[in-house]
Design an enzyme around this catalytic site. Structure first.
Site, PDB file in Angstrom:
ATOM      1  CG  HIS A 103      -2.053   0.909   1.168  1.00  0.00           C
ATOM      2  ND1 HIS A 103      -1.915   2.268   1.043  1.00  0.00           N
ATOM      3  CD2 HIS A 103      -3.385   0.660   1.198  1.00  0.00           C
ATOM      4  CE1 HIS A 103      -3.115   2.824   1.009  1.00  0.00           C
ATOM      5  NE2 HIS A 103      -4.018   1.868   1.100  1.00  0.00           N
ATOM      6  CB  SER A 104       1.891   3.523  -2.602  1.00  0.00           C
ATOM      7  OG  SER A 104       0.673   3.874  -3.218  1.00  0.00           O
ATOM      8  CG  ASP A 105      -2.103   7.576   0.332  1.00  0.00           C
ATOM      9  OD1 ASP A 105      -1.346   8.277   1.021  1.00  0.00           O
ATOM     10  OD2 ASP A 105      -3.235   7.959  -0.025  1.00  0.00           O
ATOM     11  CG  LEU A 106       0.023   1.971   4.649  1.00  0.00           C
ATOM     12  CD1 LEU A 106       1.027   1.117   5.424  1.00  0.00           C
ATOM     13  CD2 LEU A 106      -1.367   1.370   4.751  1.00  0.00           C
ATOM     14  CG  ASN A 110      -6.003   5.751   2.862  1.00  0.00           C
ATOM     15  OD1 ASN A 110      -7.017   6.301   2.489  1.00  0.00           O
ATOM     16  ND2 ASN A 110      -4.838   5.945   2.272  1.00  0.00           N
TER      17      ASN A 110
END
Length: 115
Positions: A103-106, A110
């Site tokens: 996951h690149s946007d923790l 989110n």
């Protein structure tokens, strides 16, 4: 649209996995540039939950200062709260990593919580 379709495929592959928001259905209308996604209802995200707890804490402290009352624990983020949510977050990230997904946007917004 392709990036969203990739995300939909990832969610389809994670169906039935614990601690992952469930994709119920998705449909794309490429000619109109639209995607419809139906997800499990996440009641609150971590960012809003933390904000809500902070507002409760500030209100309790203001009330205590104004009335000289003893400070209570309402709204305070206690150890049990931290343990519960941190454990669920680590399990969710572990689940996606088991599926070879990074996951690149923790961020707190989110992480959705479902009762």
């Amino acid at each position: 649209i392709d990036g969203f379709m990739d995300e939909i495929r990832l969610l389809q592959g994670l169906r039935g996995r614990d601690n992952i928001i469930q994709l119920i259905d998705a449909e794309s209308c490429r000619s109109e540039g639209l995607i419809y996604v139906l997800l499990e209802y996440g009641e609150i995200d971590l960012a809003r939950l933390l904000s809500k707890r902070e507002k409760q804490r500030v209100a309790v402290e203001a009330k205590a200062a104004a009335g000289g009352a003893r400070k209570g624990g309402a709204g305070v983020i206690d150890d049990n709260f931290l343990r519960l949510y941190f454990e669920q977050m680590v399990e969710a990230v572990g689940t996606i990593h088991e599926s070879k997904i990074v996951h690149s946007d923790l961020k707190p917004a989110n992480f959705l919580f479902v009762e």
